[in-house]
Design a protein around this motif. Structure first.
Motif, short mmCIF file in Angstrom:
data_model
loop_
_atom_site.label_atom_id
_atom_site.label_comp_id
_atom_site.label_asym_id
_atom_site.label_seq_id
_atom_site.Cartn_x
_atom_site.Cartn_y
_atom_site.Cartn_z
N LEU A 86 0.85 -1.34 0.01
CA LEU A 86 -0.10 -0.17 -0.13
C LEU A 86 0.85 1.31 -0.02
O LEU A 86 0.54 2.29 -0.64
N TYR A 87 2.09 1.06 0.59
CA TYR A 87 3.03 2.38 0.79
C TYR A 87 3.77 2.50 -0.12
O TYR A 87 4.08 3.77 -0.70
N VAL A 88 4.42 1.26 -0.88
CA VAL A 88 5.24 1.45 -1.98
C VAL A 88 5.11 0.86 -3.10
O VAL A 88 4.83 1.46 -4.28
N TYR A 89 5.39 -0.46 -3.04
CA TYR A 89 5.40 -1.25 -4.57
C TYR A 89 4.14 -1.54 -5.25
O TYR A 89 4.31 -1.88 -6.43
N GLU A 90 3.07 -1.33 -4.80
CA GLU A 90 1.66 -1.31 -5.66
C GLU A 90 0.96 0.22 -5.48
O GLU A 90 0.04 0.29 -6.13
N ASN A 91 1.91 1.25 -4.99
CA ASN A 91 1.23 2.41 -4.70
C ASN A 91 1.72 3.37 -5.84
O ASN A 91 2.71 3.92 -6.10
N ALA A 92 0.76 3.45 -6.97
CA ALA A 92 1.18 4.14 -8.23
C ALA A 92 1.19 5.73 -8.10
O ALA A 92 2.00 6.45 -8.64
N VAL A 93 0.66 6.25 -6.95
CA VAL A 93 0.59 7.73 -6.56
C VAL A 93 1.78 8.27 -6.49
O VAL A 93 2.40 9.32 -6.71
N ILE A 94 2.67 7.44 -5.43
CA ILE A 94 4.04 7.98 -5.22
C ILE A 94 5.08 7.99 -6.19
O ILE A 94 6.04 8.67 -5.93
N ARG A 95 4.68 7.54 -7.46
CA ARG A 95 5.63 7.63 -8.45
C ARG A 95 5.87 9.07 -9.23
O ARG A 95 6.53 8.93 -10.25
N SER A 96 5.08 9.86 -9.22
CA SER A 96 4.90 11.38 -9.68
C SER A 96 4.93 12.23 -8.59
O SER A 96 3.85 12.43 -7.87
N PHE A 97 5.88 12.77 -8.29
CA PHE A 97 5.86 13.99 -7.10
C PHE A 97 5.45 15.25 -7.77
O PHE A 97 6.18 16.21 -8.10
N ASP A 98 3.99 15.37 -7.95
CA ASP A 98 3.57 16.61 -8.54
C ASP A 98 2.28 17.02 -7.71
O ASP A 98 2.29 16.67 -6.71
N GLY A 99 1.71 18.01 -8.43
CA GLY A 99 0.57 18.59 -7.78
C GLY A 99 -0.76 17.51 -7.29
O GLY A 99 -1.12 17.63 -6.35
N TYR A 100 -0.78 16.54 -8.02
CA TYR A 100 -1.87 15.81 -7.96
C TYR A 100 -1.31 14.62 -6.76
O TYR A 100 -2.29 14.59 -5.71
N PHE A 101 -0.10 14.44 -6.66
CA PHE A 101 0.46 13.64 -5.52
C PHE A 101 0.32 14.49 -4.23
O PHE A 101 -0.19 13.71 -3.13
N LEU A 102 0.53 15.69 -4.31
CA LEU A 102 0.53 16.38 -2.97
C LEU A 102 -0.86 16.50 -2.56
O LEU A 102 -1.18 16.27 -1.23
N GLY A 103 -1.84 16.98 -3.41
CA GLY A 103 -3.25 16.98 -3.05
C GLY A 103 -3.72 15.66 -2.49
O GLY A 103 -4.31 15.49 -1.61
N TRP A 104 -3.38 14.44 -3.17
CA TRP A 104 -3.60 13.09 -2.62
C TRP A 104 -2.87 12.67 -1.09
O TRP A 104 -3.72 12.50 -0.28
N ALA A 105 -1.71 13.28 -1.07
CA ALA A 105 -1.09 13.09 0.20
C ALA A 105 -1.73 13.72 1.54
O ALA A 105 -1.70 13.31 2.42
N PHE A 106 -2.09 14.81 1.01
CA PHE A 106 -2.92 15.78 2.32
C PHE A 106 -4.34 15.35 2.47
O PHE A 106 -4.91 15.41 3.55
N PHE A 107 -5.20 14.83 1.34
CA PHE A 107 -6.70 14.81 1.53
C PHE A 107 -7.45 13.44 1.22
O PHE A 107 -8.36 13.06 1.52
N ASP A 108 -6.29 12.42 0.83
CA ASP A 108 -6.59 11.02 0.67
C ASP A 108 -6.48 10.25 1.94
O ASP A 108 -5.43 10.52 2.67
N LEU A 109 -7.38 9.35 2.56
CA LEU A 109 -6.99 8.65 3.53
C LEU A 109 -6.78 7.11 3.45
O LEU A 109 -7.02 6.16 4.12
N THR A 110 -5.94 6.76 2.34
CA THR A 110 -5.52 5.39 2.09
C THR A 110 -4.77 5.11 3.24
O THR A 110 -3.97 5.48 3.84
N SER A 111 -4.81 3.83 3.61
CA SER A 111 -4.16 3.04 4.67
C SER A 111 -4.70 3.41 5.96
O SER A 111 -4.21 3.28 6.90
N ALA A 112 -5.99 4.01 5.77
CA ALA A 112 -6.54 4.52 7.35
C ALA A 112 -5.68 5.20 8.05
O ALA A 112 -5.64 5.23 9.37
N ASN A 113 -5.09 6.10 7.41
CA ASN A 113 -4.00 7.25 8.05
C ASN A 113 -3.98 8.30 7.40
O ASN A 113 -4.20 8.34 6.45
N TRP A 114 -3.71 9.52 8.19
CA TRP A 114 -3.38 10.70 7.62
C TRP A 114 -2.16 11.29 8.02
O TRP A 114 -1.45 11.45 9.45
N HIS A 115 -1.30 11.17 7.12
CA HIS A 115 0.12 11.33 7.16
C HIS A 115 1.07 11.77 6.03
O HIS A 115 1.77 11.05 5.37
#
Length: 644
Positions: free
Chosen positions: A35-64
């Motif tokens: 979930l965090y790394v090898y099947e997580n496609a979102v972390i593969r692009s450090f862009d605006g979409y990723f930053l929005g996802w990192a702050f507002f998506d609750l994947t893995s039942a955590n906010w970090h």
């Protein structure tokens, strides 16, 4: 003294790094690393979409969000090479060890100076050497203790290490703020304000790494009481006012954490585990953690929640008596003997563990080694104080005691290092991890399920089936095991049995994307195209970022000649996961059918670059080369196909 303590801290940090070097040989495990790394496609692009996802998506039942950013940065540098991800964890843990030693020295120096100036009391430690002994012992235990292997060797637990880093730095800044408040010779505003706001800023970073940092405001109040003695200096109102931003931020992070856990289905309701039972188990955990810090044996990556809980049973009654006895003893030492340090250390330990004692129960575990990463500082500091006291008590026997102390220090270093290195081996891969859990807790259903996944990945389908069956027998409503067993049945061609498992999984959890995707594959193989499309569409609606769903739907469309629609699905899969060899191989096949040979060659080549062992890609590329009249290249690829 300054140079000595820096050399001391650096030496322990280097030893810690060397002891944990074994983690660099470990791979990823199928417990959240996917979930965090090898099947997580979102972390593969450090862009605006990723930053929005990192702050507002609750994947893995955590906010970090800061944790997500660290994983994205690691991927940018290392890709999916687990060595680099483990290296980052190792470096962070070593840095935390370095900071902790300096922090302990600074706090004890503050306590020593403050209490020596108080004529009614005397500080326990007599000289700087004793302070260094406390700091050295605390640092060695923190850095080398096998309880911390889980936080370091588990890539997905990066959040522990980041949180601790900013937690300790925030305390450092707060110390600078308090010392500047007390030093009337310094300018009153600039430096003090800078240290205060820096402490708040670092606290925000700690919260963005892991919500467990919410305990920091309470810890700062403990430090205000001891060693800073601020209430005695008439600063109670200032203490309250300056903590308001900390508590507001902590409350906001707590709300986000609860929302995230609830959205991920991780929270356990009071109707399942009543409050009194949670209090009993939490009290027992307080004592159990101390036992594992003192004697680190029988460690496990998972500790099952007890089936029968009763305050009148020996286990829980003894825990209540132990916690009560320790608390009263610390209060007595503080009030009657002026030894506030013991109550401060005990209070720190209890408060930093409060968020993970199960009052708000998350998951099925009763305790976890990773939960001790920050709280263990308290007991480790107490151990250092005891060792320093013994050093001072037998100071008149200098030669004998120095030798004894050196032997004790070596034994501590060797034993902790040995146990830690052995524990690191448990985290080598998913098979070793879950086999260890099953050996210690043979009734943990999801351990069998996860080991089954590892067996399936290794091609041991019979063993995988055995583990899935065992998981279902332990927990008949465990939908993941039905889904995973269905995948094995597909590979064995047992489509009707697989369909039964997927139907059962969808009944148990209608919101699980993979079940619909896999059932869609079965329908497609059975020639039920419309039903397959319905299930694929449902899977996409549940998880629009599941690249596997787009690949499988593309295969179904491709098989029926809908080449443009299939091409669109393969493009979406590649956009989500650029490292998917299957997506490139399948898209190359569509290009070939459409007569786009150059594009097909490029995609087959990309497939081979990602996975050099993909035999079919060599054969397919040979067909395209042959069609293009490039016989030499076709022959070369056919040779590779036969070799592999």
């Amino acid at each position: 003294m300054r140079k000595t303590k820096i050399i001391l801290a650096l030496s322990v940090a280097v030893i810690t790094f060397l002891v944990f070097l074994g983690t660099l040989r470990n791979g990823f495990v199928n417990w959240d690393d996917n979930l965090y790394v090898y099947e997580n496609a979102v972390i593969r692009s450090f862009d605006g979409y990723f930053l929005g996802w990192a702050f507002f998506d609750l994947t893995s039942a955590n906010w970090h969000p800061l944790t997500w950013m660290s994983h994205a940065l690691d991927y940018e540098i290392w890709g999916l090479n687990p060595l680099g991800h483990h290296l980052t964890n190792n470096v962070l843990h070593s840095v935390n060890t370095f900071l902790l030693i300096l922090l302990v020295v600074r706090l004890l120096e503050t306590a020593s100076q403050g209490l020596r100036s108080d004529q009614g009391r005397q500080f326990t430690l007599r000289d700087s050497r004793s302070i260094l002994i406390v700091a050295l012992t605390t640092g060695l235990l923190f850095g080398l203790h096998p309880l911390h292997v889980e936080s370091v060797a588990w890539v997905a637990e990066r959040k522990d290490l980041l949180c601790a880093l900013f937690y300790l730095l925030s305390i450092f800044s707060y110390i600078g703020y308090v010392n500047n408040v007390e030093d009337k010779s310094l300018p009153k505003s600039n430096l003090r304000a800078r240290n205060y706001f820096l402490s708040v800023f670092l606290f925000i970073f700690a919260l963005m790494s892991k919500p467990m940092a919410v305990t920091l405001p309470a810890v700062l109040i403990i430090l205000d009481w001891y060693p800073f003695e601020r209430p005695r200096q008439g600063e109670i109102s200032r203490i309250i006012i300056e903590k308001v931003p900390f508590f507001v931020l902590g409350l906001a992070a707590s709300v986000l954490a609860v929302i995230a856990q609830h959205s991920g289905g991780a929270l356990v309701g009071l109707h399942y585990i009543p409050l009194w039972e949670r209090l009993a188990v939490g009290t027992s955990a307080l004592v159990a953690y101390l036992g594992k810090m003192a004697v680190p044996v029988h460690l496990s990556s998972f500790y099952s929640y007890p089936v029968h809980v009763s305050f009148v049973s020996f286990r829980y009654l003894a825990a209540v008596l132990a916690v009560t006895g320790i608390t009263l003893s610390c209060i007595f030492l503080s009030v009657k003997r002026g030894r506030k340090i013991w109550l401060a250390v005990w209070s720190y330990y209890v408060i930093t563990l409060l968020p993970v004692l199960g009052i708000v129960q998350v998951g099925e575990q009763s305790m976890a080694d990773r939960y001790t990463y920050l709280p263990s500082i308290g007991p480790f500091l107490a151990a250092g104080l005891c060792l320093a006291w013994a050093y001072e008590r037998f100071l008149h026997r200098q030669i004998f005691f120095k030798k004894l102390f050196a032997v004790a220090l070596f034994c501590l270093l060797f034993s902790m290092s040995y146990l830690t290195i052995k524990r690191i081996e448990t985290w080598k891969d998913s098979l070793t991890l879950w086999s260890d859990v099953i050996e210690k807790y043979p009734t943990v259903h999801f351990a069998f399920n996860n080991r089954g996944l590892a067996y399936r990945e290794a091609g041991a389908y019979d063993r995988a089936m055995e583990d899935y069956n065992r998981a279902i027998s332990l927990k008949p409503d465990f939908f993941r095991a039905y889904n995973n067993r269905g995948v094995i049945l597909i590979e064995r061609g047992m489509l009707d049995e697989a369909l039964d498992d997927f139907n059962r999984a969808s009944e148990l959890n209608p919101g699980f994307c993979e079940t619909y995707m896999n059932r869609g594959v079965v329908y497609d193989k059975k020639g039920l195209f419309d039903k397959a499309m319905d299930d694929f569409s449902m899977a996409v609606s549940l998880n629009p970022r599941s690249y596997k769903t787009f690949i499988n739907r593309g295969v179904a469309l491709d098989r029926r000649g809908f080449l443009d629609q299939a091409l669109d699905d393969y493009n979406r899969a590649i956009a989500l996961y650029p490292q998917s060899a299957n997506a490139y191989n399948n898209r190359a096949g569509v290009y070939y059918k459409k007569g786009l040979y150059r594009e097909a060659i490029a995609d087959f080549s990309r497939t081979i670059a990602i996975n050099p062992g993909f035999r079919q890609a060599y054969y397919n590329r040979a067909l395209v080369y042959s069609r293009m009249g490039l016989a030499d290249k076709a022959s070369a690829d056919l040779r590779q196909f036969r070799i592999r």
